[in-house]
Design a protein around this motif. Sequence first.
Motif, mmCIF file in Angstrom:
data_model
loop_
_atom_site.group_PDB
_atom_site.id
_atom_site.type_symbol
_atom_site.label_atom_id
_atom_site.label_comp_id
_atom_site.label_asym_id
_atom_site.label_seq_id
_atom_site.Cartn_x
_atom_site.Cartn_y
_atom_site.Cartn_z
ATOM 1 N N UNK A 278 37.972 13.132 90.974
ATOM 2 C CA UNK A 278 39.019 14.149 90.868
ATOM 3 C C UNK A 278 39.989 14.058 92.045
ATOM 4 N N UNK A 279 39.441 13.819 93.247
ATOM 5 C CA UNK A 279 40.287 13.707 94.437
ATOM 6 C C UNK A 279 41.232 12.517 94.331
ATOM 7 N N UNK A 280 40.706 11.364 93.914
ATOM 8 C CA UNK A 280 41.543 10.168 93.788
ATOM 9 C C UNK A 280 42.616 10.348 92.716
ATOM 10 N N UNK A 281 42.271 11.022 91.629
ATOM 11 C CA UNK A 281 43.258 11.255 90.574
ATOM 12 C C UNK A 281 44.415 12.098 91.100
ATOM 13 N N UNK A 282 44.097 13.137 91.874
ATOM 14 C CA UNK A 282 45.154 13.975 92.425
ATOM 15 C C UNK A 282 45.980 13.238 93.466
ATOM 16 N N UNK A 283 45.381 12.249 94.115
ATOM 17 C CA UNK A 283 46.120 11.440 95.083
ATOM 18 C C UNK A 283 46.951 10.356 94.409
ATOM 19 N N UNK A 284 46.822 10.217 93.097
ATOM 20 C CA UNK A 284 47.579 9.206 92.367
ATOM 21 C C UNK A 284 46.904 7.852 92.298
ATOM 22 N N UNK A 285 45.652 7.762 92.752
ATOM 23 C CA UNK A 285 44.898 6.503 92.683
ATOM 24 C C UNK A 285 44.122 6.532 91.365
ATOM 25 N N UNK A 286 44.851 6.377 90.263
ATOM 26 C CA UNK A 286 44.291 6.661 88.941
ATOM 27 C C UNK A 286 43.309 5.588 88.488
ATOM 28 N N UNK A 287 43.602 4.322 88.764
ATOM 29 C CA UNK A 287 42.719 3.238 88.298
ATOM 30 C C UNK A 287 41.320 3.385 88.861
ATOM 31 N N UNK A 288 41.227 3.630 90.165
ATOM 32 C CA UNK A 288 39.908 3.808 90.783
ATOM 33 C C UNK A 288 39.244 5.093 90.290
ATOM 34 N N UNK A 311 39.702 11.078 79.580
ATOM 35 C CA UNK A 311 40.702 10.870 78.532
ATOM 36 C C UNK A 311 42.115 11.149 79.049
ATOM 37 N N UNK A 312 42.267 12.196 79.836
ATOM 38 C CA UNK A 312 43.595 12.495 80.398
ATOM 39 C C UNK A 312 44.039 11.417 81.376
ATOM 40 N N UNK A 313 43.096 10.914 82.174
ATOM 41 C CA UNK A 313 43.447 9.844 83.110
ATOM 42 C C UNK A 313 43.878 8.588 82.350
ATOM 43 N N UNK A 314 43.173 8.266 81.276
ATOM 44 C CA UNK A 314 43.551 7.105 80.450
ATOM 45 C C UNK A 314 44.920 7.324 79.816
ATOM 46 N N UNK A 315 45.211 8.548 79.409
ATOM 47 C CA UNK A 315 46.501 8.858 78.788
ATOM 48 C C UNK A 315 47.644 8.635 79.780
ATOM 49 N N UNK A 316 47.434 9.055 81.030
ATOM 50 C CA UNK A 316 48.489 8.862 82.027
ATOM 51 C C UNK A 316 48.753 7.385 82.297
ATOM 52 N N UNK A 317 47.743 6.545 82.091
ATOM 53 C CA UNK A 317 47.908 5.109 82.282
ATOM 54 C C UNK A 317 48.319 4.386 80.993
ATOM 55 N N UNK A 318 48.667 5.166 79.966
ATOM 56 C CA UNK A 318 49.101 4.645 78.664
ATOM 57 C C UNK A 318 48.028 3.794 77.989
ATOM 58 N N UNK A 319 46.785 4.123 78.271
ATOM 59 C CA UNK A 319 45.659 3.459 77.604
ATOM 60 C C UNK A 319 45.261 4.353 76.424
ATOM 61 N N UNK A 320 46.178 4.382 75.438
ATOM 62 C CA UNK A 320 46.066 5.363 74.360
ATOM 63 C C UNK A 320 44.851 5.146 73.465
ATOM 64 N N UNK A 321 44.505 3.896 73.218
ATOM 65 C CA UNK A 321 43.389 3.619 72.307
ATOM 66 C C UNK A 321 42.075 4.168 72.861
ATOM 67 N N UNK A 322 41.793 3.901 74.155
ATOM 68 C CA UNK A 322 40.557 4.403 74.767
ATOM 69 C C UNK A 322 40.570 5.932 74.838
ATOM 70 N N UNK A 323 41.727 6.481 75.177
ATOM 71 C CA UNK A 323 41.820 7.939 75.270
ATOM 72 C C UNK A 323 41.560 8.593 73.918
ATOM 73 N N UNK A 324 42.109 7.997 72.837
ATOM 74 C CA UNK A 324 41.897 8.562 71.506
ATOM 75 C C UNK A 324 40.443 8.438 71.078
ATOM 76 N N UNK A 325 39.795 7.335 71.449
ATOM 77 C CA UNK A 325 38.370 7.179 71.117
ATOM 78 C C UNK A 325 37.538 8.298 71.747
ATOM 79 N N UNK A 326 37.862 8.643 72.996
ATOM 80 C CA UNK A 326 37.137 9.726 73.658
ATOM 81 C C UNK A 326 37.404 11.062 72.964
ATOM 82 N N UNK A 327 38.663 11.289 72.568
ATOM 83 C CA UNK A 327 38.994 12.530 71.857
ATOM 84 C C UNK A 327 38.243 12.608 70.524
#
Length: 507
Positions: A278-288, A311-327
């Motif tokens: 959660x901390x890394x996501x807020x810092x913008x280090x989304x991949x890690x 799923x939200x982190x994947x969505x921000x990285x435009x990894x739509x297929x993985x995000x939709x699978x989680x949804x």
Amino acid sequence: MMSPWDILEIEPTDDLSVIKKAYSKKLKVYHPEDDPEGYQMLREAYDQASKQAKRKKKQRVAVPDIPKEEVNDQSTRNIEEELNDQPILNVEEEEQFDIPSLIKLPSHQNLEWDKEDAIEQFFDNAEDLYNDFPSRIEEEKWLELLDDDLLWDMELKQRISEDLLIFITQHYTLPKHIWLLLENQFAWRAMMESGNHGLDPESTANFLRFYKQRIGIYPALSFEAIKYANIDHDEFLSQREEALGYLLANELDEALLSIERAEALFADDPDLLRIKADTLFKLGIVTESIALWKKYLTLRPNDIDAKMFLARALYTQKMFSEAQDLCDELLASHPEHTGAISLKGKILLKEGRLEESRQQFKDLKRLVPYDAEAVTYLSEIHQLMGTPAYRKKYKHIFPKASLRRELQEKSFMNKLGSFIFNQFRLRTLIPIILIFVFWNMIGIGGNDFTSDVPRWALIMGSITFLLTDPTAEPFSITIPTVLLFLLIILCMVKILREWRHLIRAMK
């Protein structure tokens, strides 16, 4: 070498309440986090003083005399025979002797000492329970401790409650379910708020804030992963709690430092992984952050909130297929999960699948009728579906008439009625009144000039006169007519703008 009384800064006493108050007062000076050596010295002084006080009480325990009438006849005869063998004394000498009691019954002092022993044993058990980490986090062990006959005595319960509170203020790395158990048993929150306790005011204020968090909505972290780990449990838990506190306060750099110190002790704790992700996501280090969320879900695969975070982190990285699978995975087990419905709708919209996206937001609106996000996205989708290009491509599927009915588009008269109704407000009525006043002023001023010229022509003529010959003397009505003209223009612009907003809101 300083005695325990010197450290506590009190005179030697066997009153345990005096010793405890002195200890509580000195805790303000020797705090365990700021001065661990001083705290250790203070704790040893408190233990030594308490033991000495208890020894003094024990030494004062005396056996009471039993009245002569309670002694049996045989005993009386034996005493009389012994007295007959003694020299005869005068009355004054006889009064110096008491006949000893031969039957020893439990005394009040003995009972008091038994209570002191029982209380001391209770706290020895509490300390042993806390020091054994696997037992410390087990609710059954605390229930066994609290299932003590001493706690049925209200006076003793109050005393134990105060002393245990002092102990817990220095031994506070406990799971949330244990905090709730202690609050249910002793009602410490009300006790601290009312001032009925043995803590000093500053310690009470600080600990009360901490305590309210632990029994309130503060996130409950798990202790199971480190239950049998060969680490300094208190240090790890302290760093983990500190990291979470910094994260909730949005102090992300400080949170990372605490996370690193906790990882040095134990790196595979699921809650620590979650805090770091959660901390890394807020810092913008989304991949890690995504990698850590995936690792976390291998440890806790049924955590619904974690799946949504990922799923939200994947969505921000435009990894739509993985995000939709989680949804889809979430919706398979929780069909009315609004977060998954909304995110899936956004993903489908990004992929240009407008009808499927629209259906998701319609489902969301059905579950939450006034959800602002659902209304906003539905409006955007409706506009896209109303474009000529889209209608041309899908004309056999979505005729314009059916689309309007499906979107519940209002008629022109409905829109006009709503618009007129909304105009009856103070900010709209004031400009209308001003227009009426100026219009009448123009009529009065224009009577001397001409009576058969329309007012609108008079207004336009005055403005033209000023523009063509600004140096000439204007008509007496020029200034009010210009102001009226500007006011009418402003009112028309405002009315047209509100009409446009109303039309958009009804789509």
